[in-house]
Design an enzyme around this catalytic site. Sequence first.
Site, PDB file in Angstrom:
ATOM      1  CG  ASP A  97      -2.362   0.263   8.482  1.00  0.00           C
ATOM      2  OD1 ASP A  97      -3.145   1.206   8.272  1.00  0.00           O
ATOM      3  OD2 ASP A  97      -2.459  -0.834   7.905  1.00  0.00           O
ATOM      4  CG  MET A 137      -7.593   2.688   5.903  1.00  0.00           C
ATOM      5  SD  MET A 137      -6.398   2.835   4.547  1.00  0.00           S
ATOM      6  CE  MET A 137      -7.514   2.681   3.141  1.00  0.00           C
ATOM      7  N   GLY A 170       0.821  -1.209   0.000  1.00  0.00           N
ATOM      8  CA  GLY A 170       0.000   0.000   0.000  1.00  0.00           C
ATOM      9  C   GLY A 170       0.851   1.253   0.000  1.00  0.00           C
ATOM     10  NE  ARG A 179      -5.265  -6.873   7.420  1.00  0.00           N
ATOM     11  CZ  ARG A 179      -4.532  -6.217   6.517  1.00  0.00           C
ATOM     12  NH1 ARG A 179      -5.099  -5.331   5.724  1.00  0.00           N
ATOM     13  NH2 ARG A 179      -3.232  -6.425   6.392  1.00  0.00           N
ATOM     14  NE  ARG A 202      -2.283  -4.512  -1.125  1.00  0.00           N
ATOM     15  CZ  ARG A 202      -1.727  -3.928  -0.075  1.00  0.00           C
ATOM     16  NH1 ARG A 202      -0.611  -4.442   0.435  1.00  0.00           N
ATOM     17  NH2 ARG A 202      -2.262  -2.851   0.481  1.00  0.00           N
ATOM     18  CD  GLN A 236      -8.412   6.418   6.698  1.00  0.00           C
ATOM     19  OE1 GLN A 236      -8.004   6.214   7.836  1.00  0.00           O
ATOM     20  NE2 GLN A 236      -9.278   5.607   6.117  1.00  0.00           N
ATOM     21  NE  ARG A 237      -3.921   2.245   1.189  1.00  0.00           N
ATOM     22  CZ  ARG A 237      -3.107   1.631   2.040  1.00  0.00           C
ATOM     23  NH1 ARG A 237      -1.962   2.202   2.367  1.00  0.00           N
ATOM     24  NH2 ARG A 237      -3.432   0.467   2.565  1.00  0.00           N
ATOM     25  NE  ARG A 249     -28.128   9.882   8.632  1.00  0.00           N
ATOM     26  CZ  ARG A 249     -29.222   9.505   9.282  1.00  0.00           C
ATOM     27  NH1 ARG A 249     -29.130   8.583  10.243  1.00  0.00           N
ATOM     28  NH2 ARG A 249     -30.399  10.039   9.002  1.00  0.00           N
TER      29      ARG A 249
END
Length: 319
Positions: free
Chosen positions: A127, A169, A11, A171, A72, A251-252, A243
């Site tokens: 991240d 983001m 990423g 994970r 990737r 975000q990237r 909401r």
Amino acid sequence: MKTIAVLTSGGDAPGMNAAIRAVVRTAIEKGINVKGIQRGYSGLINGEIFDMNRHSVSDIIQRGGTILRTARCPEFLKEEVRQKAANVLRVFGIDGLVVIGGNGSFMGAQKLSKLGVKTVGLPGTIDNDLPYTDYTIGFDTTLNTVLDAINKLRDTSTSHERVSIIEVMGRDCGDIALFSGIAGGAESVIIPEIGYDFNELCKNILEGKLRGKMHNLIILAEGVGGAAELAKKVEEVTGIETRSTILGHIQRGGSPSAFDRMLASRMGVKAVEVLMEGKTSRVIGIKEGKIMDQDIDEALAVPRSFNKELYDIANMLSK
């Protein structure tokens, strides 16, 4: 060390271009030739390699993304594919390889080093999930992007006196949610490292309403997920309009922050210095403000630790 190459993998992260620039210009200053590899390990396998010079990295320090592109490459898990990559590097006369990326990218560099390739890894991932280093390239910029979204969503949430759930983001690592939650003054932070009590969450929302709170912001890491479903359940239980917003790939992107430009530049310089010292299978990081290098096997073996102190601060300040 006559020729080195640089690639970006996995990423993308803001600041990757600043790192590329630092690697290229430091190497040239030291009399080393530099080649760029496009599209990460996939491009390496296919020989997508070109010469780089000072002009190649002009006016890129302020740009997000990566000029080398990224991809990737699941086939890199195969031994024969990695052997092909090592052979390609030898054919192009490349003595050392700088890999900018995250955990998976580092594993690729680790495997290549076992085949005799001199490798150095730079932590490029939003991240902040590489525990051997305090910060990764791109994390700070992403925090600022999320913070901007939080500020804007607070405006509309206050106007409508509603609950807003913002999914960010992260994970396996909740640092984006945790740091942005504190900086953005969120009422709740939900991260994968620590579970949450739904009933307690709703109780806090209702208590805040009774104290006169005009809005309620919940920052949710994607590793927990289900922002839309959570919003539906919260509204059903509390009766307060709720909401959800998933920030996603915004975000990237974006111009890297001053911190990320500085971090990437310092790490890029260090990567070249490490290769010139004859070291191999290393990764670059930052600890207590100092740029350092570490064996890649040791770095990948560092267990992920959770900053309970920051989590407690987030909870204390949200009341």
